[in-house]
Design an enzyme around this catalytic site. Structure first.
Site, short mmCIF file in Angstrom:
data_model
loop_
_atom_site.label_atom_id
_atom_site.label_comp_id
_atom_site.label_asym_id
_atom_site.label_seq_id
_atom_site.Cartn_x
_atom_site.Cartn_y
_atom_site.Cartn_z
N GLU A 178 36.87 37.32 36.77
CA GLU A 178 38.13 37.88 36.28
C GLU A 178 39.30 36.91 36.37
O GLU A 178 40.25 37.15 37.13
CB GLU A 178 38.45 39.18 37.04
CG GLU A 178 37.36 40.23 36.92
CD GLU A 178 37.71 41.54 37.63
OE1 GLU A 178 38.74 41.60 38.31
OE2 GLU A 178 36.95 42.50 37.47
N GLU A 202 30.44 44.56 36.32
CA GLU A 202 31.08 45.57 37.18
C GLU A 202 31.42 46.79 36.35
O GLU A 202 31.96 46.67 35.24
CB GLU A 202 32.41 45.07 37.78
CG GLU A 202 32.28 44.06 38.86
CD GLU A 202 33.63 43.63 39.43
OE1 GLU A 202 34.61 44.42 39.38
OE2 GLU A 202 33.70 42.50 39.92
O1 IFM Z 1 37.35 45.43 43.62
C1 IFM Z 1 37.60 44.86 42.38
C2 IFM Z 1 36.77 43.61 42.19
O2 IFM Z 1 36.98 42.69 43.20
C3 IFM Z 1 37.11 42.96 40.88
N1 IFM Z 1 37.02 43.90 39.81
C4 IFM Z 1 37.68 45.17 39.95
C5 IFM Z 1 37.28 45.82 41.25
C6 IFM Z 1 37.97 47.18 41.41
O3 IFM Z 1 39.35 47.02 41.38
#
Ligand code: IFM
Length: 471
Positions: free
Chosen positions: A193, A377
């Site tokens: 990210e 994710e």
């Molecule tokens: O916890 C975070 C993760 O570290 C990166 N993506 C989003 C998740 C939830 O906010």
């Protein structure tokens, strides 16, 4: 294709729509989720779970510094202990394996494995070697992220991602890790990210290092992407058998009305959240609309940088959580217009599975060289409590079902999606929100470090068992 992933899922499998464990998860027979080679796993990140921030030669990271500042993290929480995974990793892997999860996405803490001069720290390296070897013994597919936000503080002291040199230090770090860990990593992701690192870290200051300037954000993004581009060929040389990619969080922006101004606002939202990262990677250029939104913030780009950044990828990791409804701000930008009466999570984020499908199918149209995708994710936070030894996280089961249905729809629409990782394996340090927000499919009691498998994890395990039995 129907417009609503939830509705389609309900039609195809009405018994499972309410998220109750008693209802078995029976995706339709033609669902891609049944494919044995569709990888289902869970994800975590070093600073969010490891703790042990002062042990075995680990250096401070920007998140140690940031979370120690009053008012930066809810309740003054820090990652000093987190889930104590550094000491409990063996039991945590047993737990992961007992759920039948086939993949594990973890990240390496850069400050644990190198000193200020770039000399390897054996103790830190050995931790990751033990961890990855054990995962391989358990036949779990390993996705390793090199940078999930825990920049060594000594590099931030020299400008962090505003300093071009950090990109070269990152390539050195990638070189060390891929020489040391080759053979135990199935897929390397350079960055997690970059939008969050650049925008939340340098653009609005909500994350470490806490700077707030749009021009900083675009320059930090450029150096992050350059770091990625410099690292990929290094990873290819040192560990040719593994896949190499990067992980981007993506956001769906929808217009608040049919007006041209609101449509434009939604477009700009997605430029800022998605194209800012994906265009340089997949088209070799920054989207010019970004600089309409933030006039005068063009980063300093040297000759050859865009070619370095846009070298081919083996996979693209996609993290998706919610959509934002936006309207024109009356000038060059957009403003959020929160919708009323929609389902939300503990984060306040709207549950909107269609956004995932629509973004993925949109990317396939926009980027002709779109690499294979892993959803690296997806998940939600809820205020989970343990009652009589159980955690009934019904909303999460429903959330996961609906998002998996959206993934299936995107696959059927022709997007090459090869797997899905739940965020997260266990509750953990949720950055500026500390420990209050619980994203895990396993509950963590932070006072005892007891892990309790939530209903959602039982549900995933049950599906995986059934899929294995049918294979
Ligand atoms: O916890 C975070 C993760 O570290 C990166 N993506 C989003 C998740 C939830 O906010």
């Amino acid at each position: 294709m129907a417009n609503d992933a939830s509705a389609v899922f309900d039609t195809l499998s009405p018994a499972v729509s309410k998220g109750s464990l008693a209802d078995p998860f029976t995706p339709p027979v033609d669902s891609s989720l049944w494919r044995k080679n569709f990888l289902l796993g869970a994800a975590t990140a070093s600073y969010q779970i490891e703790g042990a921030v002062d042990e075995d030669g680990r250096l401070p990271s920007i998140w140690d510094t940031f979370s120690a500042k009053p008012g930066k993290v809810l309740a003054g929480d820090t990652g000093a202990v987190a889930c104590d995974h550094y000491h409990r990793w063996e039991a945590d892997i047993e737990m992961l394996a007992s759920l039948g999860l086939e993949g594990y996405r973890l990240s390496i803490a850069w400050p644990r494995v190198m000193d200020t001069a770039g000399v390897p720290n054996r103790k830190g390296l050995d931790f990751y070697k033990r961890l990855l070897n054990r995962l391989k013994e358990k036949d779990i597919t390993t996705f390793v992220t090199l940078y999930h936000w825990d920049l060594p503080q000594h590099l931030e002291d020299r400008g962090g991602w505003l300093n071009r040199d950090t990109a070269y230090r990152f390539a050195d770090y990638a070189d060390l890790m891929s020489r040391e860990l080759a053979g135990t990593v199935d897929a390397w992701a350079t960055l997690n990210e970059p939008w969050c690192s650049a925008y939340l870290g340098y653009g609005n200051g909500h994350h470490a290092p806490g700077l707030a300037n749009d021009r900083f954000a675009t320059q930090a993004m450029h150096h992050l992407l350059l770091a990625h581009g410099l690292a990929v060929p290094v990873l290819r040389v040192n560990d040719p058998a593994s896949q190499k990619g990067i992980v981007a969080n993506i956001g769906r922006g929808t217009p608040n009305s049919d007006s041209a101004a609101d449509q434009r606002a939604a477009h700009l939202f997605e430029v800022q959240h998605n194209a800012w990262i994906l265009d340089p990677l997949l088209k070799g250029a920054y989207p010019q609309d970004l600089f309409e939104l933030w006039p005068g913030t063009e980063p300093l780009v040297l000759d050859g940088d865009m070619q370095t950044i846009s070298a081919p990828l083996d996979f693209l990791g996609i993290n998706y959580y919610f959509r934002t409804n936006v309207a024109s701000d009356g000038a060059h930008g957009f403003r959020d217009v929160p919708l009323e009466g929609v389902e939300r999570t503990q984060m306040g984020w709207e549950v909107y599975p269609d956004g995932l499908r629509d973004l993925l199918t949109g990317f396939k149209r926009t980027y002709h060289n779109l690499p294979p995708i892993y959803i690296t994710e997806n998940g939600m936070a809820s205020d989970d409590q343990v009652t009589d030894g159980h955690v009934d996280d019904t909303q999460r089961i429903s959330f996961l079902k609906r998002h998996l249905a959206a993934v299936d729809q995107a696959i059927k629409a022709g997007v090459d999606i090869r797997g899905y990782f739940l965020w997260s394996l266990m509750d953990n340090f949720e950055w500026a929100f500390g420990y209050e927000r619980r994203f895990g499919v396993v509950h963590v009691d932070y006072s005892t470090q007891k892990r309790t498998v939530k209903r959602s994890a039982e549900w995933v395990a049950k599906f995986l068992k059934e899929r294995k039995a049918r294979a």
